[in-house]
Every structure is written in structure tokens, then in C-alpha cells.
Design a protein around this motif. Sequence first.
Motif, PDB file in Angstrom:
ATOM      1  N   PRO A 199       0.838  -1.210   0.000  1.00  0.00           N
ATOM      2  CA  PRO A 199       0.000   0.000   0.000  1.00  0.00           C
ATOM      3  C   PRO A 199       0.872   1.260   0.000  1.00  0.00           C
ATOM      4  N   TRP A 200       0.423   2.254  -0.744  1.00  0.00           N
ATOM      5  CA  TRP A 200       1.115   3.539  -0.813  1.00  0.00           C
ATOM      6  C   TRP A 200       0.081   4.658  -0.678  1.00  0.00           C
ATOM      7  N   SER A 201       0.598   5.844  -0.458  1.00  0.00           N
ATOM      8  CA  SER A 201      -0.276   7.015  -0.522  1.00  0.00           C
ATOM      9  C   SER A 201      -0.771   7.173  -1.953  1.00  0.00           C
ATOM     10  N   PRO A 202      -2.032   7.520  -2.159  1.00  0.00           N
ATOM     11  CA  PRO A 202      -2.547   7.725  -3.522  1.00  0.00           C
ATOM     12  C   PRO A 202      -2.116   9.048  -4.151  1.00  0.00           C
ATOM     13  N   ALA A 203      -1.328   9.852  -3.428  1.00  0.00           N
ATOM     14  CA  ALA A 203      -0.874  11.127  -3.997  1.00  0.00           C
ATOM     15  C   ALA A 203      -0.007  10.874  -5.224  1.00  0.00           C
ATOM     16  N   THR A 204      -0.228  11.634  -6.272  1.00  0.00           N
ATOM     17  CA  THR A 204       0.541  11.493  -7.505  1.00  0.00           C
ATOM     18  C   THR A 204       1.881  12.223  -7.381  1.00  0.00           C
ATOM     19  N   GLN A 205       2.776  11.960  -8.313  1.00  0.00           N
ATOM     20  CA  GLN A 205       4.068  12.652  -8.317  1.00  0.00           C
ATOM     21  C   GLN A 205       3.867  14.155  -8.452  1.00  0.00           C
ATOM     22  N   ALA A 206       2.912  14.553  -9.274  1.00  0.00           N
ATOM     23  CA  ALA A 206       2.653  15.986  -9.453  1.00  0.00           C
ATOM     24  C   ALA A 206       2.153  16.612  -8.155  1.00  0.00           C
ATOM     25  N   GLN A 207       1.283  15.893  -7.440  1.00  0.00           N
ATOM     26  CA  GLN A 207       0.773  16.418  -6.168  1.00  0.00           C
ATOM     27  C   GLN A 207       1.886  16.507  -5.135  1.00  0.00           C
ATOM     28  N   MET A 208       2.763  15.506  -5.117  1.00  0.00           N
ATOM     29  CA  MET A 208       3.888  15.551  -4.181  1.00  0.00           C
ATOM     30  C   MET A 208       4.820  16.707  -4.512  1.00  0.00           C
ATOM     31  N   ALA A 209       5.036  16.958  -5.799  1.00  0.00           N
ATOM     32  CA  ALA A 209       5.892  18.072  -6.200  1.00  0.00           C
ATOM     33  C   ALA A 209       5.321  19.403  -5.722  1.00  0.00           C
ATOM     34  N   ASN A 210       4.008  19.459  -5.532  1.00  0.00           N
ATOM     35  CA  ASN A 210       3.352  20.677  -5.037  1.00  0.00           C
ATOM     36  C   ASN A 210       3.143  20.659  -3.530  1.00  0.00           C
ATOM     37  N   GLY A 211       3.734  19.657  -2.845  1.00  0.00           N
ATOM     38  CA  GLY A 211       3.711  19.653  -1.391  1.00  0.00           C
ATOM     39  C   GLY A 211       2.600  18.847  -0.755  1.00  0.00           C
ATOM     40  N   THR A 212       1.865  18.046  -1.517  1.00  0.00           N
ATOM     41  CA  THR A 212       0.821  17.196  -0.948  1.00  0.00           C
ATOM     42  C   THR A 212       1.262  15.743  -1.064  1.00  0.00           C
ATOM     43  N   TYR A 213       1.548  15.129   0.072  1.00  0.00           N
ATOM     44  CA  TYR A 213       2.074  13.770   0.084  1.00  0.00           C
ATOM     45  C   TYR A 213       1.046  12.754   0.571  1.00  0.00           C
ATOM     46  N   TYR A 214       0.083  13.210   1.345  1.00  0.00           N
ATOM     47  CA  TYR A 214      -0.929  12.318   1.900  1.00  0.00           C
ATOM     48  C   TYR A 214      -2.289  12.989   1.842  1.00  0.00           C
ATOM     49  N   PHE A 215      -3.315  12.140   1.969  1.00  0.00           N
ATOM     50  CA  PHE A 215      -4.684  12.616   2.078  1.00  0.00           C
ATOM     51  C   PHE A 215      -5.310  12.025   3.338  1.00  0.00           C
ATOM     52  N   PRO A 216      -6.333  12.675   3.892  1.00  0.00           N
ATOM     53  CA  PRO A 216      -6.966  12.142   5.106  1.00  0.00           C
ATOM     54  C   PRO A 216      -7.550  10.756   4.866  1.00  0.00           C
ATOM     55  N   CYS A 217      -7.585   9.979   5.919  1.00  0.00           N
ATOM     56  CA  CYS A 217      -8.197   8.655   5.876  1.00  0.00           C
ATOM     57  C   CYS A 217      -9.695   8.811   5.616  1.00  0.00           C
ATOM     58  N   THR A 218     -10.173   8.137   4.576  1.00  0.00           N
ATOM     59  CA  THR A 218     -11.608   8.142   4.274  1.00  0.00           C
ATOM     60  C   THR A 218     -12.205   6.740   4.286  1.00  0.00           C
ATOM     61  N   GLN A 219     -11.371   5.721   4.030  1.00  0.00           N
ATOM     62  CA  GLN A 219     -11.882   4.350   4.058  1.00  0.00           C
ATOM     63  C   GLN A 219     -10.827   3.416   4.627  1.00  0.00           C
ATOM     64  N   ASN A 220     -11.092   2.905   5.818  1.00  0.00           N
ATOM     65  CA  ASN A 220     -10.183   1.932   6.406  1.00  0.00           C
ATOM     66  C   ASN A 220     -10.605   0.530   5.970  1.00  0.00           C
ATOM     67  N   MET A 221      -9.709  -0.410   6.148  1.00  0.00           N
ATOM     68  CA  MET A 221      -9.983  -1.788   5.754  1.00  0.00           C
ATOM     69  C   MET A 221     -10.771  -2.495   6.847  1.00  0.00           C
TER      70      MET A 221
END
Length: 731
Positions: free
Chosen positions: A579-601
Amino acid sequence: LTRLETQKMRTLVLALALVCAAAEVAQVHDYIQNENCKIHYIRKSVPACVSADTMECFPPNTEKLNNCTTIHQWQWQNFETGAKYAPGVNPLPNQRLTHNGGDVQKIVWAYTGAIQQGEAYQAYYDGQVTTEDVLNTPVNHITFIANVHVENASHWFDPGENNTDGCGQLQTWQLPFGYSGQNASESLPRFQSNLQKMHAAGLTITLTMGSWCTSFPVLPAEEWTPTEFNQFVTYFEQLRQDTFGGVLDGIDWDWEGFCKEECLKGACTCGWNDTFCGSFSPEELAQGQSWTVDGQKTMCWIMPTPSSMQVMTGITHYMKQAGYVVTLAPMSTAVYTGAPDTSAKQNMRNEFVKWRMQPYPGGQPIDGSGQFDLLEMVDGVLLQWYSGFDASLCENSNNPHACTCDNQPDPDYPNVLNVSNGDGLIASYWNMNGGGGNMFPTTFPVRCQACGDNVILPNGTRGTWPCFPQGEDWFAPGDDTTNTSLPQVHAAALQKYVATHNGSIPYWWVQGMTVNSKCPRGLDCPDWQYTGEPRYSRQIKLLSSLNQVMDVSKVSIGFEVLGIDVQVQMQAWADPALPWSPATQAQMANGTYYFPCTQNMTKDNINQELRCSQPLLSQQWGLKFNATDIVGLSNALNSAIGKELAGVGVFTLDGMMWTAPDMKIRYWFPELMKLNQTFQIPCHGDSCGGRGTTPQCDPTAAGGCTVCSACCQTYLKNPADCQACVQSQCH
């Protein structure tokens, strides 16, 4: 003009320049006893119109109204101690003392860095620290971590530089508060304005030299001369003015350890083997020592040598002569006892203590024939009681109980995390056999207890401490780009685990992975309490020993204050166990590496391969940031040796700072506010820590805390956690 007339004119111009310069600067000692001057102008480090007749202070540019002279800078001097700071420098809060009085404060010393630099900053999906956050937080010393590589005496601030001999990491392109090395001309006005606002609120601002993995001098041929030391100061003053807007007060030393091989997230051939690496002297390590296992060559970390300390001490001496702040933040292994190192190979570390006097015999002269004491010269020392490894101190110690994990942590701060105990959504990054990823175990030894074979057990003997419950090590590490069958292997093993564990969601430990001991350790970074011992006893012993070689009243205790409560969304794709963060390379380049938890397993949605994690939970090392114990230790130290601690330091500011009411409260912020009931650090923001009314509740009472159970995570255990959660999530 004749030569004599020219000389007279130059003398007149110089005299006029000195008069103008004097008019720009007021001496703190002349006005510090005036409460109005102290509180409204000196403490805030802001311009004033001063009256030499009445020793009163007025708003600037009110000369005609108040018969005063406008000054733009304050200068701190102490004729009794000889301390003298350059005009406009904010001394470290514990050093704000003149021969005529002062404004000494306890220190809250916080590290801050670019969001691109690491998970300690990246885990927060609601943005990076701002000037407003700082001004509303009781903090009075901030220092920038930027991987600054001091290879040369000048031009060492070089954003984007590749430190090829320091793990291959880059000096960061960005700094908090608006700086971008990729667009310096446009970013500087905003950056400088923000720094000036914080400096005008009385904060001390420093730039950290080095970081973990950043290289530093270790060989005699790399020692510096007085010419280079002077060049360093000249370049610092240029950088201070041109880049930092005239408000950079000094430097902070963070020379820890590095390796000449690559060590970045996802690819690292640097490491430590207690038996192999721990057998070498510092000078032998500096030559580069490597070992090979299964074809994988790994280089030992290189630690400071006498030559490292020659450069550090020389720079410190010249910086202090020029009137700037110098602080020191050694790893716990580098400053832990005042006793001499009697080991044959000098491999009991403690480098900043045993080599504090420089130059060492045979070392390059620093300033004439003088010898200088590093620990005496620096303004403050932050003991990193959150170090990530012991550098073989435990292996080489003659005391079998020196590193035993027999502390007594609070119930919500265990040595070993356990999902079954409600400790959180445990996840840990791994890097083995050419691959890397995130594992999700049910247990994790997060602090002093190592796991694996031949580790120190709580009773002082050596033996095996299991890393995982039986059957959980089903994950085979490797590079799935070269071993393309790995995703299928992992998928089959995952399904087998679920089937044999009553349909449980999958948990796994990486095969062959062990975990070393982290702080707190009794030897170099002791916890608050140990079994059968008085509270603070080991800490008092360590600090009393250090007091033999330095003034421990300028020591601050360091803590990690990570966002251990932050839950982020993770998602697997081709490999269900990666499992990885769903943030894209473009989003990471703009400073967004993670998103809030919305669905746990859950048992019902395993096949969707979505789950949540708390990425910083397994990285929270060191003793717990606890206001009651911080004050208690300082008081106990005062009773024992007549000295109090200078304050505390934290890595990083992000985990304890104030946030706006519409944002989630940072996990350690309530504890910082509790500490400030004692420290009383002035606040200069509009909110000053205010977060509204927090409902009171007791999650341990019968029926639990209903307001928490309504909208907060089930793992919350104590009232402080519950109240913080309510305040941030239960509006």
C-alpha cells in the motif's frame, strides 16, 4: 586635495558614520530596568524612540513630541560576563541578561524544515507551518533544517546541492515561511517579511549546519585555518543580510553521522552492525568501513572525530567573537557523561565532551596559540534524547543494565505498540533486498526494546525478542520490477493469512527484518521512571555528570513531537501487500504527500485494497513530552545540584504548533500549553493558543466518553487525547 586633507576628510566621514550607526542602536542595559522599554520594545526587538535623559522608550519617529532619538536595533551586552551580541541579534532566551538586569526566559526550541524533506512534515495534509502559527505558539527559538553541507568556508548555503559524500541527499530547495531556491528573487520578499515579523516578536532564528546524513570534516587534512574561519563569518553575514533579511541570529550545530554511499528513502546502502562497526575507532570509521551480507555491501555510519570538532569549535569561536548565537544539538550518544572514555578504541562516543577542548594536541591552530572549549562557548545545548540508534554504546558498555528496557512508560506511550491494545493503525516503512514499502504489523517495538536475535532483554541478559506473532512474517521482501512473480506470491500469502486468522484483515511483518533500540535508553537518553528507582534518578545522574564539564543550566531536553495521531489514506495496486499514498508525483511536487483517511480496511472490504495508517506512530522515539515531568525534572535537578534546565527542544515544530480553529489540533499542542503555564513564554499572535472551549470527559470512566465515542477514534485512551480530538473533530 592634499594627502593630509584627504585623510582628514576620511576621518571625518568615518566619525560621522560611527555617530549615525550609534544613533541606530541602543544598548539594552541602559533601558532594561524600565518595564515599558523591556516589555514593549526590547522583548519584541522592535524600533523605539529612546530618551537618554529619562531612560524611557516611546514609539519610533516621535522625536519632537517626546524629545527622544529613534533607534532601529537593540544590542545586548553583559560587562560582568563579557558576553556581547551584534546589534540586532536576538540572543537565545536563556542568555538575555546584561550586567544591569535582563529578560531571561525558558527556552522552547523548535526545528522546522521544508515539507519536501520528510514525513515529519509531510504527514499533515492541512499545510505547512506559517508565520501566524508560530506567533500563536509559545515558542521562542526556531532553527531551519536544510541539510546545509559545510564543505567550504563560503557559499555553503546552496539550495539543491547534491551532497554526494553525505548519503547523496540534496540541500533543500525550500524553507518554511516562503523561501524557494528555485525562484529566489520572487520568494525572498515574502520570506524576509515573515522572518522579520517573527524576529520582531522576540524569536531567536538560527540556521542548522548539517543534519543526519549530511557530511562533515573527519580527517586531519580537512581541518580549517583562521583564514577559513574568518571567511565563514563573512559569508554568514552576507547570507544573513541578503537572504534572511538581516534577522538570522546565528547557527545551530547538528553534525551527527553520515555515509559516503547513497541513503535515501527507497535506496540505502548505509547502516550499522554493532559487532563490526562498533569495533572501530572514530578515525578508522572515518576511512570508510563496509561489510557484505548476501552480496549486499553496506557502509558503517561515520561519526565525528577530533578533526570534526576542530572545525566546529573554530567556527563557534569566530562566530561568538563576531557577536552571533551558536547552539549545539548533539545526538544523545555524543553528550551523555562527564567521565573520560577509557575504551581502547575510543568507541564509547561522547565526542562533543571528550574533544570539546580544541585544537586537540597536534590539531590545526584555531586562533594563535589559544585553546577553546566548545561546550563553554555555545549559548545552548539541546540533548537529543530521541536518537534512533546507540552507535554500539550498549554493545561496548561494561554495564549489562546500561540499555535494558526496564522503564515504566505511561499506558498510552508503550515501548511496544500493539493493535490489540488500541495503540493505533501501525505502519512502518521497510527497505530490504532491493525493494521497499509499508508493512502493517500487529505489534511494533517503537522505542527502547530491540527485536531479533541476541538483543538486550529487560533483565540485562541477551537473547531473542520476537518481532512479530507467529505466522505474521509471510511477506518476502524484494524488487518486484526484477522479480515479477512477487505480487502473486504476496497475494497468495495474504489470502492464506486472512483464511487462517478467522477472516481478519491482513497484517504482516517483513521476513528477516529486525528493529534496533531507540531512545529512551538508561545510558544516554533515560526515561522519566525505571522499575524500583526514584523518578528522574537516571536523568539526574546523567545531568550531574555532565555538569562536571559544562554548565547544565544551558541544557534543554530534546523530544520528538510527531503527529502520531494523523491518519492517512493508503491504497494498494498490483501488489496487495504494497500500500502507498494515492498522492501522484505531481501532487507531491506541489507539497501534498498524503490525504486524510476516508476508508479503512474491514473484513468486508479487504479486496478493495484500501486501508488507513498512522505513518508517524512507529517513528516517535524518545521519552514522552510531558509537561508535569519536564517541570518535575528541572525542579529535581535544582534540588540535586542547584541548577535548572534551560528548557526544551522539539523535532519538529509541526507536531505541537497552534492551528486555526477550523483545522485539526496538533497532537502535542495541549501539552505545550500546559507546559507554558510554568514557562510563561510571551505570545505575540492574535489568538495566542486559544482554541475555544474543550468539553471535559473521561474515556476511562464507566461507559467511556460519549462525546469521544460519537466522533473520535476508538484508540484514544486518556482525557487529554479525548479533549484534543473533541476540539478538532467534534464541532
